[in-house]
Design a protein around this motif. Structure first.
Motif, mmCIF file in Angstrom:
data_model
loop_
_atom_site.group_PDB
_atom_site.id
_atom_site.type_symbol
_atom_site.label_atom_id
_atom_site.label_comp_id
_atom_site.label_asym_id
_atom_site.label_seq_id
_atom_site.Cartn_x
_atom_site.Cartn_y
_atom_site.Cartn_z
ATOM 1 N N SER A 52 30.851 44.529 25.804
ATOM 2 C CA SER A 52 31.321 43.151 25.693
ATOM 3 C C SER A 52 30.176 42.245 25.254
ATOM 4 C CB SER A 52 31.849 42.683 27.053
ATOM 5 O OG SER A 52 32.215 41.315 27.016
ATOM 6 N N THR A 53 30.532 41.117 24.680
ATOM 7 C CA THR A 53 29.529 40.096 24.385
ATOM 8 C C THR A 53 29.402 39.124 25.550
ATOM 9 O OG1 THR A 53 31.186 38.752 23.258
ATOM 10 C CG2 THR A 53 29.840 40.222 21.890
ATOM 11 N N SER A 54 30.254 39.274 26.549
ATOM 12 C CA SER A 54 30.221 38.390 27.713
ATOM 13 C C SER A 54 29.427 39.022 28.853
ATOM 14 C CB SER A 54 31.639 38.104 28.203
ATOM 15 O OG SER A 54 31.600 37.413 29.437
ATOM 16 N N PRO A 55 28.455 38.295 29.408
ATOM 17 C CA PRO A 55 27.713 38.833 30.558
ATOM 18 C C PRO A 55 28.587 38.956 31.807
ATOM 19 C CG PRO A 55 27.024 36.582 30.103
ATOM 20 C CD PRO A 55 27.946 36.990 28.995
ATOM 21 N N ASP A 56 29.761 38.336 31.791
ATOM 22 C CA ASP A 56 30.673 38.441 32.933
ATOM 23 C C ASP A 56 31.069 39.889 33.210
ATOM 24 O OD1 ASP A 56 30.578 35.697 33.128
ATOM 25 O OD2 ASP A 56 32.508 35.386 32.135
ATOM 26 N N LEU A 57 31.029 40.730 32.183
ATOM 27 C CA LEU A 57 31.374 42.143 32.357
ATOM 28 C C LEU A 57 30.541 42.804 33.444
ATOM 29 C CD1 LEU A 57 32.972 44.641 31.306
ATOM 30 C CD2 LEU A 57 31.045 45.050 29.773
ATOM 31 N N LEU A 58 29.303 42.354 33.626
ATOM 32 C CA LEU A 58 28.395 42.973 34.589
ATOM 33 C C LEU A 58 28.606 42.483 36.020
ATOM 34 C CD1 LEU A 58 25.131 43.017 32.473
ATOM 35 C CD2 LEU A 58 26.987 44.688 32.568
ATOM 36 N N ASN A 59 29.464 41.500 36.209
ATOM 37 C CA ASN A 59 29.778 41.006 37.546
ATOM 38 C C ASN A 59 30.521 42.112 38.307
ATOM 39 O OD1 ASN A 59 31.101 39.844 39.777
ATOM 40 N ND2 ASN A 59 31.271 37.873 38.766
ATOM 41 N N PRO A 60 30.049 42.488 39.497
ATOM 42 C CA PRO A 60 30.717 43.566 40.246
ATOM 43 C C PRO A 60 32.199 43.297 40.532
ATOM 44 C CG PRO A 60 28.576 43.120 41.184
ATOM 45 C CD PRO A 60 28.822 42.048 40.151
ATOM 46 N N ALA A 61 32.606 42.038 40.516
ATOM 47 C CA ALA A 61 34.011 41.701 40.775
ATOM 48 C C ALA A 61 34.855 41.657 39.498
ATOM 49 C CB ALA A 61 34.095 40.351 41.492
ATOM 50 N N HIS A 62 34.251 41.917 38.342
ATOM 51 C CA HIS A 62 34.996 41.859 37.081
ATOM 52 C C HIS A 62 36.082 42.938 37.094
ATOM 53 C CE1 HIS A 62 35.950 41.906 32.833
ATOM 54 N NE2 HIS A 62 35.265 40.767 32.698
ATOM 55 N N PRO A 63 37.307 42.589 36.689
ATOM 56 C CA PRO A 63 38.398 43.586 36.718
ATOM 57 C C PRO A 63 38.140 44.813 35.850
ATOM 58 C CG PRO A 63 39.162 41.467 35.828
ATOM 59 C CD PRO A 63 37.754 41.281 36.264
ATOM 60 N N ALA A 64 37.354 44.680 34.813
ATOM 61 C CA ALA A 64 37.068 45.840 33.952
ATOM 62 C C ALA A 64 36.349 46.936 34.720
ATOM 63 C CB ALA A 64 36.244 45.412 32.745
ATOM 64 N N ARG A 65 35.486 46.551 35.668
ATOM 65 C CA ARG A 65 34.773 47.551 36.475
ATOM 66 C C ARG A 65 35.763 48.367 37.299
ATOM 67 N NH1 ARG A 65 29.259 47.901 38.540
ATOM 68 N NH2 ARG A 65 28.894 46.034 37.325
ATOM 69 N N ALA A 66 36.725 47.691 37.921
ATOM 70 C CA ALA A 66 37.732 48.395 38.725
ATOM 71 C C ALA A 66 38.566 49.324 37.850
ATOM 72 C CB ALA A 66 38.623 47.384 39.443
ATOM 73 N N HIS A 67 38.914 48.871 36.647
ATOM 74 C CA HIS A 67 39.678 49.726 35.730
ATOM 75 C C HIS A 67 38.868 50.953 35.327
ATOM 76 C CE1 HIS A 67 43.078 47.091 35.357
ATOM 77 N NE2 HIS A 67 42.309 46.070 34.986
ATOM 78 N N LEU A 68 37.591 50.748 35.063
ATOM 79 C CA LEU A 68 36.717 51.871 34.691
ATOM 80 C C LEU A 68 36.612 52.880 35.826
ATOM 81 C CD1 LEU A 68 34.776 53.119 32.607
ATOM 82 C CD2 LEU A 68 32.968 51.695 33.593
ATOM 83 N N LEU A 69 36.466 52.400 37.047
ATOM 84 C CA LEU A 69 36.364 53.300 38.194
ATOM 85 C C LEU A 69 37.658 54.084 38.401
ATOM 86 C CD1 LEU A 69 34.422 50.979 40.638
ATOM 87 C CD2 LEU A 69 33.540 52.986 39.454
ATOM 88 N N ARG A 70 38.808 53.431 38.168
ATOM 89 C CA ARG A 70 40.091 54.137 38.301
ATOM 90 C C ARG A 70 40.305 55.130 37.166
ATOM 91 N NH1 ARG A 70 41.935 49.114 39.873
ATOM 92 N NH2 ARG A 70 42.923 48.743 37.852
ATOM 93 N N PHE A 71 39.862 54.762 35.960
ATOM 94 C CA PHE A 71 40.056 55.631 34.798
ATOM 95 C C PHE A 71 39.264 56.923 34.928
ATOM 96 C CE2 PHE A 71 38.868 57.142 30.572
ATOM 97 C CZ PHE A 71 40.147 57.305 30.006
ATOM 98 N N ALA A 72 38.074 56.815 35.453
ATOM 99 C CA ALA A 72 37.189 57.986 35.590
ATOM 100 C C ALA A 72 36.780 58.118 37.065
ATOM 101 C CB ALA A 72 35.973 57.817 34.698
ATOM 102 N N PRO A 73 37.694 58.577 37.921
ATOM 103 C CA PRO A 73 37.430 58.583 39.366
ATOM 104 C C PRO A 73 36.619 59.749 39.880
ATOM 105 C CG PRO A 73 39.608 59.441 38.941
ATOM 106 C CD PRO A 73 39.028 59.022 37.610
ATOM 107 N N ASN A 74 36.242 60.686 39.047
ATOM 108 C CA ASN A 74 35.671 61.943 39.536
ATOM 109 C C ASN A 74 34.150 61.986 39.577
ATOM 110 O OD1 ASN A 74 35.455 61.881 36.786
ATOM 111 N ND2 ASN A 74 36.032 63.991 36.471
ATOM 112 N N VAL A 75 33.514 60.886 39.889
ATOM 113 C CA VAL A 75 32.047 60.894 39.983
ATOM 114 C C VAL A 75 31.646 61.252 41.394
ATOM 115 C CG1 VAL A 75 29.982 59.480 39.830
ATOM 116 C CG2 VAL A 75 31.749 59.289 38.106
#
Length: 75
Positions: A52-75
């Motif tokens: 992203s060009t937005s630094p908001d992506l790095l906010n731990p509460a950003h919804p994209a982080r939750a989506h990423l964790l759900r998409f790839a849950p096997n870590v």
């Protein structure tokens, strides 16, 4: 030694959170989150990266982080 300590700290954070992040250090204006995809033996075989060009992506509460964790849950 300082570089090794920085790498070790970064690896520890990635292991703890399951997500690596880039904060425009290498490419000005781009921010990224990445998560490995593991095989059945726990070996990383691929990575999913959100950029992203937005630094908001790095906010731990950003919804994209939750989506990423759900998409790839096997870590």
């Amino acid at each position: 030694k300082a570089a090794r300590a920085a790498i070790d700290a970064m690896c520890g954070e990635v292991r703890a959170t399951g997500v690596a992040q880039a904060d425009q250090t290498f490419i000005p204006g781009l921010h990224a989150l990445a998560r490995p995809i593991m095989d059945l033996q726990g070996t990383p075989v691929a990575v999913v990266t959100l950029v992203s060009t937005s630094p908001d992506l790095l906010n731990p509460a950003h919804p994209a982080r939750a989506h990423l964790l759900r998409f790839a849950p096997n870590v």
